[in-house]
Each structure stands twice: as C-alpha cells, then as structure tokens.
Design an enzyme around this catalytic site. Structure first.
Site, PDB file in Angstrom:
ATOM      1  CD  GLU A  80      63.511  65.949  40.063  1.00 25.51           C
ATOM      2  OE1 GLU A  80      62.405  66.520  40.137  1.00 25.51           O
ATOM      3  OE2 GLU A  80      63.699  64.906  39.416  1.00 25.51           O
ATOM      4  CE  LYS A 264      58.484  64.786  39.112  1.00 24.88           C
ATOM      5  NZ  LYS A 264      59.924  65.072  39.071  1.00 24.88           N
ATOM      6  CG  ASP A 280      48.000  78.832  44.766  1.00 28.81           C
ATOM      7  OD1 ASP A 280      48.486  77.689  44.785  1.00 28.81           O
ATOM      8  OD2 ASP A 280      46.857  79.109  45.189  1.00 28.81           O
ATOM      9  CG  HIS A 378      67.980  62.750  36.842  1.00 30.92           C
ATOM     10  ND1 HIS A 378      67.619  63.973  37.357  1.00 30.92           N
ATOM     11  CD2 HIS A 378      67.458  61.818  37.668  1.00 30.92           C
ATOM     12  CE1 HIS A 378      66.904  63.773  38.455  1.00 30.92           C
ATOM     13  NE2 HIS A 378      66.797  62.483  38.666  1.00 30.92           N
TER      14      HIS A 378
HETATM   15  P1  HMG Z   1      74.479  67.670  28.123  1.00 32.00           P
HETATM   16  O1  HMG Z   1      74.147  67.312  26.719  1.00 32.00           O
HETATM   17  O2  HMG Z   1      75.578  66.920  28.802  1.00 32.00           O
HETATM   18  O3  HMG Z   1      74.755  69.199  28.205  1.00 32.00           O
HETATM   19  O4  HMG Z   1      73.162  67.572  28.964  1.00 32.00           O
HETATM   20  P2  HMG Z   1      75.809  69.995  27.363  1.00 32.00           P
HETATM   21  O5  HMG Z   1      77.125  69.805  27.996  1.00 32.00           O
HETATM   22  O6  HMG Z   1      75.651  69.740  25.909  1.00 32.00           O
HETATM   23  O7  HMG Z   1      75.281  71.469  27.670  1.00 32.00           O
HETATM   24  C1  HMG Z   1      74.156  72.059  27.042  1.00 32.00           C
HETATM   25  C2  HMG Z   1      73.693  73.200  27.925  1.00 32.00           C
HETATM   26  O8  HMG Z   1      73.030  72.654  29.061  1.00 32.00           O
HETATM   27  C3  HMG Z   1      74.823  74.034  28.498  1.00 32.00           C
HETATM   28  O9  HMG Z   1      75.199  75.021  27.558  1.00 32.00           O
HETATM   29  C4  HMG Z   1      74.193  74.607  29.738  1.00 32.00           C
HETATM   30  O10 HMG Z   1      73.386  75.716  29.423  1.00 32.00           O
HETATM   31  C5  HMG Z   1      73.327  73.465  30.205  1.00 32.00           C
HETATM   32  P3  HMG Z   1      76.627  75.786  27.734  1.00 32.00           P
HETATM   33  O11 HMG Z   1      76.406  76.742  28.846  1.00 32.00           O
HETATM   34  O12 HMG Z   1      77.642  74.756  28.088  1.00 32.00           O
HETATM   35  O13 HMG Z   1      76.815  76.446  26.435  1.00 32.00           O
HETATM   36  N1  HMG Z   1      74.029  72.621  31.187  1.00 32.00           N
HETATM   37  C6  HMG Z   1      74.083  72.890  32.493  1.00 32.00           C
HETATM   38  N2  HMG Z   1      73.582  73.903  33.221  1.00 32.00           N
HETATM   39  C7  HMG Z   1      73.786  73.890  34.553  1.00 32.00           C
HETATM   40  N3  HMG Z   1      74.504  72.930  35.167  1.00 32.00           N
HETATM   41  C8  HMG Z   1      75.035  71.893  34.486  1.00 32.00           C
HETATM   42  C9  HMG Z   1      74.833  71.846  33.084  1.00 32.00           C
HETATM   43  N4  HMG Z   1      75.192  70.995  32.108  1.00 32.00           N
HETATM   44  C10 HMG Z   1      74.711  71.473  30.961  1.00 32.00           C
HETATM   45  N5  HMG Z   1      75.721  70.971  35.122  1.00 32.00           N
HETATM   46  C11 HMG Z   1      71.690  67.597  30.745  1.00 32.00           C
HETATM   47  C12 HMG Z   1      73.143  67.434  30.326  1.00 32.00           C
HETATM   48  C13 HMG Z   1      71.553  67.242  32.194  1.00 32.00           C
HETATM   49  C14 HMG Z   1      71.287  69.044  30.517  1.00 32.00           C
HETATM   50  C15 HMG Z   1      70.832  66.668  29.821  1.00 32.00           C
HETATM   51  O14 HMG Z   1      71.273  65.347  29.965  1.00 32.00           O
HETATM   52  C16 HMG Z   1      69.369  66.741  30.101  1.00 32.00           C
HETATM   53  O15 HMG Z   1      68.705  67.678  29.736  1.00 32.00           O
HETATM   54  N6  HMG Z   1      68.810  65.698  30.733  1.00 32.00           N
HETATM   55  C17 HMG Z   1      67.434  65.671  31.145  1.00 32.00           C
HETATM   56  C18 HMG Z   1      67.364  65.893  32.627  1.00 32.00           C
HETATM   57  C19 HMG Z   1      65.939  66.026  33.124  1.00 32.00           C
HETATM   58  O16 HMG Z   1      64.991  66.000  32.399  1.00 32.00           O
HETATM   59  N7  HMG Z   1      65.809  66.193  34.428  1.00 32.00           N
HETATM   60  C20 HMG Z   1      64.555  66.323  35.073  1.00 32.00           C
HETATM   61  C21 HMG Z   1      64.446  65.325  36.179  1.00 32.00           C
HETATM   62  S1  HMG Z   1      64.032  63.745  35.551  1.00 32.00           S
HETATM   63  C22 HMG Z   1      62.293  63.760  35.720  1.00 32.00           C
HETATM   64  O17 HMG Z   1      61.814  63.844  36.820  1.00 32.00           O
HETATM   65  C23 HMG Z   1      61.379  63.946  34.553  1.00 32.00           C
HETATM   66  C24 HMG Z   1      61.178  62.824  33.556  1.00 32.00           C
HETATM   67  O18 HMG Z   1      60.720  61.629  34.162  1.00 32.00           O
HETATM   68  C25 HMG Z   1      60.112  63.357  32.624  1.00 32.00           C
HETATM   69  C26 HMG Z   1      59.716  62.402  31.536  1.00 32.00           C
HETATM   70  O19 HMG Z   1      59.809  61.173  31.736  1.00 32.00           O
HETATM   71  O20 HMG Z   1      59.264  62.918  30.486  1.00 32.00           O
HETATM   72  C27 HMG Z   1      62.445  62.539  32.848  1.00 32.00           C
END
Ligand code: HMG
Length: 425
Positions: A80, A264, A280, A378
């Site tokens: 994912e 989740k 596991d 995401h």
């Molecule tokens: P952002 O604020 O744009 O990130 O977040 P940033 O530019 O401020 O960067 C912060 C740090 O994030 C970076 O530090 C990286 O470490 C990392 P830096 O190295 O720049 O000093 N980072 C990345 N690492 C790898 N690849 C990238 C990247 N971008 C930043 N492209 C972010 C962007 C996606 C991290 C943020 O919007 C976020 O955390 N979103 C949440 C995403 C999420 O939860 N995904 C899970 C899937 S959704 C789900 O299934 C679960 C859910 O339903 C659970 C629930 O409902 O509770 C949501």
C-alpha cells in the site's frame, strides 16, 4: 549530514548503496535486494504445499524511528502506498519530541487444554492445582531443549467458561517461556503431551489442545509525548491539532465502526514490519484484535490524551508474539536481513519496535485526517499505483502520476485517457 536524509528522493540504486554501507551488507545480501525475490524457488517449494511460484512485495525502509534512545531504520514489506511515508513522517515528529519509550513483559505463550464432561469441576480444579509441579514436569519433558535454553513451561492456570447450553468447560492454560522463538509448535507439543494426565486427574475428556493467540502474558507497551507547538500546521495551532487528535481517539473509543478503521491504520504499520521480519502476522493480528475486545466491546488499540502541561500523550499496549528465531526466519533471507538492517537483537526488542511502529502510524494517520484529510498525502502517493493499474509502461509512470495529481483526477479512467494521449504524441 545523515546518509539517509531525503532517502525517498534517491533512486533505487542510490538507496541500496546507502543501505549496503550502513548495514555492511555482503555481496549476497545486496544481490537479494537487487532481485525480485530473495527466496529461492527450491526453498519456497519446501515451505508450503503445492507451490507454484513466489509472490513478492515491495520492501521499503522507514526513517526517523527513535525508541528508548536508539535510532532505527525499519524495514517494511507492503503493497500500500503512503504507509512508509506516513511512518517516516510520524516518527520524525515523535523523534523531535524525544522519541518513543517502550517496555516489554517477559514472554509467556499460552497453551490451552479444554476439558469437557468433567463430572466434578471443583474437585478437578483442586487436583490440577495440587499436581501443578508434576504437570509442569511432564510438559517440560516434552520439550527438554527449551528448558536447557532457560525457558520452558513455567506456570499453569485453571479457568472455567460457560457455554450457551449452560455447560461448564474446564480450561487449563499452560504458560510457556519460549525464549526467542514464537514457540507455537513447542506449545502444541506440550499441551498434547499433557492432555492424557489431565484427563486422568479430572475424569474429563481433553478435546482441544492448542495454543491461544491471545498472548496477554507477552505484551509490549509504548508511549510518546508531543509538544503542541510541534503539531501546528500552516492553518491550525498545535493545541487545535492536539485536541482534534484526542477527539478522533474519543470517536474510536465510542464507535466500533471507527475503531475498526483506527486499528486498521495501526496494523498497516505493524503487519508490514512483522512481515519484513519473517514473522506470523496472522498471529499478531489475532492477538491484537482479541486483546482490545477482551472487555466485551471492541476498542481502539491506542489511547490519545493530554498531560497537565498540555502535551499530547500517545499510548499503545499489545500482545506481541513475535520471534527472533525459528519458523520462516532462518529460511527467508529477507527476515534475517531485516534484523541486520534494524539492528534488533532480541524478540523483546522487536516486540517494542513493532508496537512503536503501530503508535507512529496511528499518529501520522490521525494528524492527516484531522487536518488536511487523508487524500492529499495518501492519494498523491497512490498516483503511481493508479498509473500502473491503468497500464502505464515504466517510462510513462512518472508523467501519468504527475498528470493525475495536477489535474486532481485520481482515477483509472483519467489515467487511461492520458496514457492514450501520451502514446498518440
Ligand atoms: P507531508 O506533511 O507532506 O510530509 O506528509 P513532509 O513533506 O512534511 O515530510 C515529513 C517526513 O515524511 C519527511 O521528512 C519524510 O521522512 C517523510 P524529510 O525526510 O523530508 O525530512 N516523507 C516521505 N517518505 C517517503 N516518501 C515520501 C515522503 N514524503 C514525506 N514521498 C505524508 C506526507 C504522506 C507523510 C502525510 O500526509 C501522511 O502521513 N499521511 C497519512 C498517510 C496514511 O496514513 N497512509 C496510510 C494509508 S490510509 C489508511 O489505510 C489508514 C487510515 O484509514 C487509518 C485511519 O483512518 O485512522 C487513514
């Protein structure tokens, strides 16, 4: 400057070179990472039945994890998009606030023996209690090598449960210290060996003899403390974000539909690490969900609150039946490689790390959800997956993903139409 800085902006080859130096990878280990499947077909053929091939998944590294004053690079195996980024982002925020504190209990797995048709339950309980030492001896004789390694059967507990037909079941729990292994096979051997003696003592019939995945005597607990200032966004104050995160937790605590999604998100991180370490993940899933339902209603795994100084406090306790040796760990090269990359040295340390990842993943998701919403972070990372789903070739993926993000049309139809347009030019 740290070699892992902006790791996500490097090419695949650059990332592998940085890792090879950091983890002192051998030529063979580097070759595993450069291939699409480190596991040989021959090994795979011996691992499960009717093997026809190998199903591979991306292996990523999440950054910034600080747990008990130690820094970790954490391998995650998962399909994912955005989970690894969220992990790194949440861990960065927590590390800026001093990192995660973790503890783990001693690890005792549970073997269950269910006794049915016991004529006198009270008498049976008495007999089992009076013969505890002898029963433990029998269990340990079934697996003497575990005792030699400092573990073995350490305790017996007797429980009863009532069926819907108002029959009382007598259940014996054998607690086994499995040391660095998860120990399912050892526990199962022990309970099967012990069953005839329990039948003799109780005059009952030993029906089920199997481990329980609800290993509440092998838990790990992690917590973090975050200043409100560090939660602030361009639009919202830190106090506002903190209170919304607490409100999101309150929602999950009050509503099972939300609790399921909340959890989740936690398992997004946990499963990916457990898989990377060759463990596991079904056992960890079963243990985690049963643990938060043990009071009779299903609850969120984490808890978010604020302390007297207004800091956001995150807490997570879960049963964590992870292993450092045994099972597929010695067979799958990536499992041992993950131990090396993360510099984890024991099952207890791994248990704390896995929980730390769960807490971090939850923080990142909740912060995104209560501020900008989940879709920006995401979906922007999902654009490349969408492009591939729509049939983009390797050299087209970047352009299609950029188009999807800029046009804010995150769907396969839009991607397909754009690919067609690209190919016409
Ligand atoms: P952002 O604020 O744009 O990130 O977040 P940033 O530019 O401020 O960067 C912060 C740090 O994030 C970076 O530090 C990286 O470490 C990392 P830096 O190295 O720049 O000093 N980072 C990345 N690492 C790898 N690849 C990238 C990247 N971008 C930043 N492209 C972010 C962007 C996606 C991290 C943020 O919007 C976020 O955390 N979103 C949440 C995403 C999420 O939860 N995904 C899970 C899937 S959704 C789900 O299934 C679960 C859910 O339903 C659970 C629930 O409902 O509770 C949501």
């Amino acid at each position: 400057m740290n070699a892992f800085d902006k790791f996500y902006k490097k090419t695949l080859e650059e990332r592998r070179a940085i890792l090879a130096e950091y983890a002192d990878l051998t030529e063979e280990e580097q070759a595993f990472l450069a291939s699409t499947g480190a596991l040989s077909l021959e090994k795979a053929n011996h691992m499960i039945e009717n093997t026809i091939g190998i199903y591979s998944l991306p292996l990523g590294l999440s950054m910034n994890m600080r747990l008990n004053d130690k820094n970790y690079i954490v391998p995650m195996a998962m399909e994912e998009p955005s989970v690894v980024a969220a992990q790194s982002s949440g861990a960065k925020l927590i590390a800026q606030n001093g990192g995660i504190k973790g503890t783990a209990t001693d690890r005792q797995m549970i073997g269950q023996i269910e006794l049915i048709a016991v004529p006198d339950i009270q008498l049976a309980i008495e007999k089992i209690t009076n013969n505890q030492e002898k029963l433990l001896l029998i269990a340990n004789e079934a697996h003497p090598s575990l005792k030699r390694r400092g573990g073995g059967a350490v305790n017996l507990r007797v429980r009863t449960a009532n069926t819907t037909q108002e029959e009382t079941l007598l259940i014996v729990h054998l607690l086994v210290d499995t040391r660095e292994a998860m120990g399912a096979n050892m526990v199962n051997t022990m309970v099967e060996t012990l069953a005839p003696e329990l039948e003799r003592l109780t005059d009952g019939i030993a029906n089920m003899r199997i481990l329980s995945n609800l290993v509440d005597d092998a838990t790990a607990t992690v917590s973090c403390r975050i200043s409100p200032e560090s939660l602030a966004t361009k639009e919202q104050t830190g106090e506002w974000v903190r209170d919304r995160i607490i409100a999101a937790y309150t929602f999950a605590d009050a509503d099972i539909y939300r609790a399921a999604t909340h959890n989740k998100g936690i398992m997004n991180g946990i499963d990916a690490v457990v898989m990377a370490f060759g463990n596991d993940w079904r056992a960890v899933e079963a243990a985690s969900h049963a643990y938060v339902a043990r009071t009779g209603s299903y609850k969120p795994m984490t808890k978010w609150s604020k302390d007297e100084n207004g800091f956001l406090i995150g807490e997570l306790t879960l049963p964590m039946p992870v292993a450092f040796v045994g099972g597929s760990i010695g067979v799958h090269p990536i499992a041992t490689l993950s131990q090396k990359i993360a510099r984890v040295e024991s099952a207890k340390e791994l248990a704390m790390l896995v929980c730390a990842v769960g807490l971090t993943q939850n923080l990142a998701a909740l912060k995104a959800l209560v501020t900008e919403g989940i879709q920006r972070g995401h979906m922007s990372l999902q654009a490349k997956s969408l492009a591939m789903t729509a049939g983009a070739e390797a050299e087209e993926i970047e352009a299609v993903a950029t188009f999807l993000q800029e046009s804010k049309q995150m769907n396969v139809l839009a991607a397909k139409a754009y690919i067609e347009k690209l190919r016409q030019n």
